[in-house]
Design a protein around this motif. Structure first.
Motif, short mmCIF file in Angstrom:
data_model
loop_
_atom_site.label_atom_id
_atom_site.label_comp_id
_atom_site.label_asym_id
_atom_site.label_seq_id
_atom_site.Cartn_x
_atom_site.Cartn_y
_atom_site.Cartn_z
N GLN A 1 0.88 -1.16 0.00
CA GLN A 1 0.00 0.00 0.00
C GLN A 1 0.92 1.22 0.00
O GLN A 1 1.66 1.44 0.96
CB GLN A 1 -0.88 -0.03 1.25
N GLU A 2 0.90 1.97 -1.09
CA GLU A 2 1.87 3.06 -1.27
C GLU A 2 1.62 4.23 -0.32
O GLU A 2 0.50 4.49 0.08
CB GLU A 2 1.83 3.55 -2.72
N GLY A 3 2.72 4.91 0.01
CA GLY A 3 2.66 6.09 0.85
C GLY A 3 3.78 7.04 0.51
O GLY A 3 4.60 6.76 -0.37
N GLU A 4 3.83 8.19 1.21
CA GLU A 4 4.85 9.19 0.91
C GLU A 4 5.93 9.33 1.97
O GLU A 4 6.96 9.95 1.74
CB GLU A 4 4.21 10.59 0.75
N ALA A 5 5.72 8.78 3.16
CA ALA A 5 6.69 8.95 4.25
C ALA A 5 8.05 8.38 3.85
O ALA A 5 8.13 7.32 3.25
CB ALA A 5 6.18 8.26 5.51
N VAL A 6 9.11 9.14 4.17
CA VAL A 6 10.46 8.71 3.79
C VAL A 6 11.25 8.12 4.94
O VAL A 6 12.22 7.42 4.73
CB VAL A 6 11.27 9.88 3.16
N ASP A 7 10.85 8.40 6.18
CA ASP A 7 11.64 7.98 7.34
C ASP A 7 11.25 6.62 7.88
O ASP A 7 12.00 6.02 8.64
CB ASP A 7 11.51 9.01 8.45
N TYR A 8 10.09 6.13 7.52
CA TYR A 8 9.65 4.85 8.05
C TYR A 8 8.59 4.23 7.13
O TYR A 8 8.05 4.87 6.23
CB TYR A 8 9.11 4.99 9.48
N PHE A 9 8.31 2.95 7.38
CA PHE A 9 7.23 2.23 6.71
C PHE A 9 6.56 1.35 7.74
O PHE A 9 7.03 1.24 8.88
CB PHE A 9 7.76 1.40 5.52
N GLU A 10 5.46 0.73 7.39
CA GLU A 10 4.73 -0.13 8.31
C GLU A 10 4.53 -1.51 7.72
O GLU A 10 4.49 -1.67 6.50
CB GLU A 10 3.37 0.48 8.66
N THR A 11 4.39 -2.48 8.61
CA THR A 11 3.96 -3.81 8.20
C THR A 11 2.66 -4.11 8.93
O THR A 11 2.45 -3.64 10.06
CB THR A 11 5.00 -4.90 8.55
N HIS A 12 1.78 -4.84 8.27
CA HIS A 12 0.53 -5.27 8.88
C HIS A 12 0.36 -6.74 8.53
O HIS A 12 0.23 -7.09 7.36
CB HIS A 12 -0.64 -4.43 8.37
N LEU A 13 0.40 -7.59 9.55
CA LEU A 13 0.35 -9.03 9.35
C LEU A 13 -1.08 -9.55 9.50
O LEU A 13 -1.83 -9.09 10.37
CB LEU A 13 1.26 -9.73 10.35
N HIS A 14 -1.42 -10.50 8.65
CA HIS A 14 -2.74 -11.12 8.66
C HIS A 14 -2.54 -12.63 8.61
O HIS A 14 -1.52 -13.12 8.13
CB HIS A 14 -3.56 -10.69 7.43
N LEU A 15 -3.54 -13.38 9.06
CA LEU A 15 -3.50 -14.84 9.03
C LEU A 15 -4.62 -15.34 8.13
O LEU A 15 -5.78 -14.98 8.33
CB LEU A 15 -3.66 -15.40 10.45
N ALA A 16 -4.27 -16.13 7.13
CA ALA A 16 -5.26 -16.69 6.21
C ALA A 16 -5.82 -17.98 6.81
O ALA A 16 -5.09 -18.75 7.43
CB ALA A 16 -4.62 -16.98 4.86
N GLU A 17 -7.09 -18.22 6.59
CA GLU A 17 -7.71 -19.45 7.08
C GLU A 17 -7.64 -20.56 6.05
O GLU A 17 -7.78 -21.73 6.38
CB GLU A 17 -9.16 -19.17 7.48
N ALA A 18 -7.44 -20.19 4.79
CA ALA A 18 -7.38 -21.17 3.69
C ALA A 18 -6.10 -20.94 2.91
O ALA A 18 -5.52 -19.85 2.97
CB ALA A 18 -8.60 -21.00 2.78
N PRO A 19 -5.65 -21.95 2.17
CA PRO A 19 -4.43 -21.78 1.37
C PRO A 19 -4.55 -20.59 0.41
O PRO A 19 -5.59 -20.40 -0.21
CB PRO A 19 -4.32 -23.09 0.60
N ILE A 20 -3.50 -19.82 0.32
CA ILE A 20 -3.50 -18.64 -0.54
C ILE A 20 -3.42 -19.04 -2.00
O ILE A 20 -4.15 -18.50 -2.84
CB ILE A 20 -2.33 -17.71 -0.14
N LEU A 21 -2.55 -19.99 -2.33
CA LEU A 21 -2.41 -20.42 -3.73
C LEU A 21 -3.69 -21.02 -4.27
O LEU A 21 -4.07 -20.77 -5.40
CB LEU A 21 -1.27 -21.43 -3.86
N GLN A 22 -4.36 -21.82 -3.48
CA GLN A 22 -5.58 -22.48 -3.91
C GLN A 22 -6.64 -21.47 -4.32
O GLN A 22 -7.38 -21.68 -5.26
CB GLN A 22 -6.10 -23.34 -2.77
N GLU A 23 -6.71 -20.35 -3.63
CA GLU A 23 -7.70 -19.32 -3.93
C GLU A 23 -7.41 -18.59 -5.24
O GLU A 23 -8.29 -18.00 -5.82
CB GLU A 23 -7.74 -18.28 -2.81
N ARG A 24 -6.19 -18.64 -5.73
CA ARG A 24 -5.79 -17.83 -6.87
C ARG A 24 -5.86 -18.56 -8.21
O ARG A 24 -5.75 -17.96 -9.25
CB ARG A 24 -4.35 -17.33 -6.70
N PHE A 25 -5.97 -19.90 -8.19
CA PHE A 25 -5.93 -20.64 -9.44
C PHE A 25 -7.32 -20.99 -9.93
O PHE A 25 -8.22 -21.25 -9.15
CB PHE A 25 -5.11 -21.92 -9.30
N LEU A 26 -7.48 -21.03 -11.25
CA LEU A 26 -8.74 -21.46 -11.84
C LEU A 26 -8.80 -22.98 -11.78
O LEU A 26 -7.79 -23.65 -11.81
CB LEU A 26 -8.81 -21.00 -13.31
#
Length: 187
Positions: free
Chosen positions: A130-155
């Protein structure tokens, strides 16, 4: 002038959203040292390291199959640009790391795409910048998926049809995957 007009403009902060998944996360609790509740602020010159060794890594994974330092993410500004980005570097000698299915060996690094899937071992991490303009720092935001991430992305996979248009009759639903058939074998 009012105090509103005199107030400094707030900078938006670049935030790296990371969504984690492992098939054994329920019983093995490998993510128990990660803080999924809030955004974490890092200085721009900090390197975000992920791995097993909590004394070396800001983000510790409690799993003996994870390297002491698995990989790192470095925030930087692109040359001759006002854009900010991240680079990812594989720091594991034993485990290959993939970013959108591009394999990185030990000490290989690439720019992190704005949205990608990072994989090593059974771990899947969806990274979104998620883009921003601050030059001195950045942030991380961690999330936990309940289902496989790859499985959700493939047809869903489709049954292959040979060039002659005659579909071979083999059952796909019995745990067998389709095999390649030479078109001369059908005659």
């Amino acid at each position: 002038m009012s105090s509103f007009e005199e107030a400094e403009t707030e900078e938006t902060v670049t935030c790296l959203h990371l969504t984690f998944y492992h098939p054994g996360q329920g019983e093995k609790m490998m993510f128990r040292c990660l803080d999924f509740c809030r955004r974490q602020q890092l200085r721009a010159d900090d390197t975000a390291k992920f791995g097993r060794d909590s004394s070396l890594c800001r983000y510790s994974l409690v799993d003996t199959r994870v390297s002491r330092i698995q990989f790192s993410l470095q925030f930087y500004r692109r040359l001759h640009s006002s854009e900010y980005a991240f680079e990812i570097k594989n720091l594991s000698k034993k485990t290959k790391l993939t970013v959108n299915q591009m394999e990185l060996g030990y000490l290989n690094k690439i720019d992190l795409p704005w949205k990608c899937i990072i994989c090593f071992g059974d771990y899947q991490i969806l990274a979104e910048i998620q883009e921003g303009e601050a030059v001195d720092y950045f942030e991380t935001h961690l999330h936990l998926a309940e289902a496989p991430i790859l499985q959700e992305r493939f047809l869903p996979s489709l049954q292959p049809v040979p060039e002659n248009g005659i579909s071979p009759s083999f059952p796909l639903g019995q745990g067998k995957s389709p095999t390649e058939i030479d078109e001369n074998e059908l005659c």
